[in-house]
Design a protein around this motif. Structure first.
Motif, PDB file in Angstrom:
ATOM      1  N   ARG A  75      11.654   1.535  32.742  1.00 28.11           N
ATOM      2  CA  ARG A  75      10.846   1.397  33.958  1.00 28.11           C
ATOM      3  C   ARG A  75      11.445   0.370  34.914  1.00 28.11           C
ATOM      4  NH1 ARG A  75       4.434   2.072  32.536  1.00 28.11           N
ATOM      5  NH2 ARG A  75       4.637   3.962  31.277  1.00 28.11           N
ATOM      6  N   LEU A  76      12.146  -0.604  34.368  1.00 32.49           N
ATOM      7  CA  LEU A  76      12.826  -1.582  35.217  1.00 32.49           C
ATOM      8  C   LEU A  76      13.843  -0.901  36.124  1.00 32.49           C
ATOM      9  CD1 LEU A  76      13.655  -4.596  35.858  1.00 32.49           C
ATOM     10  CD2 LEU A  76      15.305  -4.354  33.994  1.00 32.49           C
ATOM     11  N   LEU A  77      14.436   0.189  35.659  1.00 31.78           N
ATOM     12  CA  LEU A  77      15.482   0.857  36.427  1.00 31.78           C
ATOM     13  C   LEU A  77      14.933   1.576  37.657  1.00 31.78           C
ATOM     14  CD1 LEU A  77      17.530   2.337  33.446  1.00 31.78           C
ATOM     15  CD2 LEU A  77      17.999   0.255  34.755  1.00 31.78           C
ATOM     16  N   ALA A  78      13.634   1.907  37.644  1.00 30.32           N
ATOM     17  CA  ALA A  78      13.038   2.568  38.806  1.00 30.32           C
ATOM     18  C   ALA A  78      13.012   1.598  39.979  1.00 30.32           C
ATOM     19  CB  ALA A  78      11.625   3.042  38.478  1.00 30.32           C
ATOM     20  N   GLY A  79      13.687   1.957  41.047  1.00 26.61           N
ATOM     21  CA  GLY A  79      13.747   1.084  42.213  1.00 26.61           C
ATOM     22  C   GLY A  79      14.826   0.030  42.161  1.00 26.61           C
ATOM     23  N   SER A  80      15.716   0.086  41.161  1.00 28.11           N
ATOM     24  CA  SER A  80      16.767  -0.932  41.042  1.00 28.11           C
ATOM     25  C   SER A  80      17.949  -0.669  41.969  1.00 28.11           C
ATOM     26  CB  SER A  80      17.263  -1.008  39.595  1.00 28.11           C
ATOM     27  OG  SER A  80      17.875   0.215  39.200  1.00 28.11           O
ATOM     28  N   LEU A  81      17.961   0.484  42.645  1.00 32.42           N
ATOM     29  CA  LEU A  81      18.999   0.824  43.627  1.00 32.42           C
ATOM     30  C   LEU A  81      20.406   0.779  43.033  1.00 32.42           C
ATOM     31  CD1 LEU A  81      17.625  -1.018  46.803  1.00 32.42           C
ATOM     32  CD2 LEU A  81      17.333   1.368  46.139  1.00 32.42           C
ATOM     33  N   GLY A  82      20.512   1.091  41.752  1.00 28.79           N
ATOM     34  CA  GLY A  82      21.824   1.154  41.127  1.00 28.79           C
ATOM     35  C   GLY A  82      22.484  -0.184  40.895  1.00 28.79           C
ATOM     36  N   CYS A  83      21.729  -1.276  40.974  1.00 19.66           N
ATOM     37  CA  CYS A  83      22.327  -2.608  40.827  1.00 19.66           C
ATOM     38  C   CYS A  83      22.635  -2.976  39.378  1.00 19.66           C
ATOM     39  CB  CYS A  83      21.395  -3.663  41.423  1.00 19.66           C
ATOM     40  SG  CYS A  83      21.227  -3.562  43.215  1.00 19.66           S
ATOM     41  N   LEU A  84      22.009  -2.307  38.422  1.00 23.49           N
ATOM     42  CA  LEU A  84      22.188  -2.662  37.015  1.00 23.49           C
ATOM     43  C   LEU A  84      23.127  -1.717  36.282  1.00 23.49           C
ATOM     44  CD1 LEU A  84      18.494  -3.563  36.118  1.00 23.49           C
ATOM     45  CD2 LEU A  84      20.337  -5.084  36.858  1.00 23.49           C
ATOM     46  N   GLY A  85      23.428  -0.572  36.867  1.00 23.22           N
ATOM     47  CA  GLY A  85      24.302   0.389  36.217  1.00 23.22           C
ATOM     48  C   GLY A  85      24.092   1.777  36.788  1.00 23.22           C
ATOM     49  N   VAL A  86      24.714   2.753  36.142  1.00 25.74           N
ATOM     50  CA  VAL A  86      24.635   4.147  36.585  1.00 25.74           C
ATOM     51  C   VAL A  86      23.662   4.900  35.688  1.00 25.74           C
ATOM     52  CG1 VAL A  86      25.908   6.293  36.927  1.00 25.74           C
ATOM     53  CG2 VAL A  86      26.995   4.100  37.454  1.00 25.74           C
ATOM     54  N   LEU A  87      22.637   5.481  36.278  1.00 26.96           N
ATOM     55  CA  LEU A  87      21.702   6.310  35.518  1.00 26.96           C
ATOM     56  C   LEU A  87      22.392   7.616  35.140  1.00 26.96           C
ATOM     57  CD1 LEU A  87      18.305   5.905  37.399  1.00 26.96           C
ATOM     58  CD2 LEU A  87      18.749   5.359  35.015  1.00 26.96           C
TER      59      LEU A  87
END
Length: 285
Positions: A75-87
């Motif tokens: 859920r953290l990845l939702a809205g992260s704009l790709g800053c943490l990695g590639v989904l």
């Protein structure tokens, strides 16, 4: 996300660019406009596979409900704009398509509309979307036919023809409505807690989600004051669209020192070399 006529508790998506971009930017189609009724995009993310900055494939969550123990990274990845990695893959919950929908039109001032929001919030009404602007409130009801019909009789107002209602909500979803026409000012989005009363906003503005989301056009120099106003009410303000030729303004409300430390720690953990969208959300991250 395609709304199905069947009740589907969960469905696994092999992430293509469309789904991946929708999740990381929190769009997720019509769910965005129904957020006041069904929750935010992160509430639909059951699991994800992420390629991090070290080249590792990480799995979070799963494909069923109640599948997370510990920190819910998916859920953290939702809205992260790709800053943490590639989904790479995303598992999403989907909802049944409402059996019936109706849109009601009311001629109300902003203060009157907020009074209705407060009163309706305490009633069991199948409200799935609301939008007020320029003295007109549109309210969408969604659910079983008898419930929608009963709510319509209780609320009153003027029922919109189905085609006009569909076009109206699609225009809001796609920002194709006249309010969103490109202008010389900045388009600013304020997210405020439910129940926040009317606040003084410059020029023409649009109120959604029962008052929890508000849009206005303003000169960029007004952005700090609008952010201070939003923070004072427990919310935040986003520079959603900058005017032509204007660059350098912070898109998001600056983080407090404790939150900035958390963001930096997460960035270091997932992307220690800063390979993914560094500075996309905040200059310091």
């Amino acid at each position: 996300l395609v709304w199905s006529g069947e009740i589907i508790s969960s469905f696994f998506f092999q992430a293509e660019d469309g789904i991946r971009d929708l999740v990381r930017s929190r769009g997720l189609g019509d769910v965005y406009k129904r957020q006041m009724a069904v929750g935010a995009v992160r509430d639909f993310v059951l699991g994800a596979r992420l390629l991090d900055g070290k080249g590792d494939l990480l799995n979070f969550g799963g494909q069923v409900m109640k599948n997370v123990a510990g920190y819910d990274v998916s859920r953290l990845l939702a809205g992260s704009l790709g800053c943490l990695g590639v989904l790479v893959e995303v598992s999403l919950k989907v909802l049944p398509k409402p059996l019936e929908e109706a849109t009601l039109h009311f001629e109300l001032s902003e203060a009157e509309a907020f009074g209705r929001f407060d009163r309706w919030a305490g009633q069991a009404l199948p409200v799935s979307a609301s939008a007020w602007s320029e003295g007109a409130l549109r309210l969408r009801l969604s659910g079983a036919g008898p419930a929608v019909a009963a709510a319509g009789r209780t609320l009153g107002g003027e029922a919109l023809e189905e085609g006009a209602a569909t076009a109206f909500w699609a225009g809001l979803r796609d920002q194709a409505a006249p309010f969103f026409a490109t202008g010389s000012a900045a388009l600013i989005r304020l997210a405020l807690p439910a129940g926040t009363p009317t606040v003084a906003l410059p020029g023409s503005h649009l109120v959604e989600w029962g008052g929890a989301q508000r849009w206005c056009w303003a000169e960029p120099d007004r952005l700090p004051a609008l952010r201070a106003l939003a923070v004072a009410h427990g919310g935040h303000a986003t520079l959603f669209r900058a005017p032509p030729g204007r660059a350098g303004d912070d898109v998001f409300t600056p983080l407090t020192a404790p939150l900035l430390r958390i963001h930096r720690a997460l960035k270091r953990q997932f992307d220690p070399a800063g390979a993914f969208n560094r500075g996309r959300m905040y200059a310091e991250v």
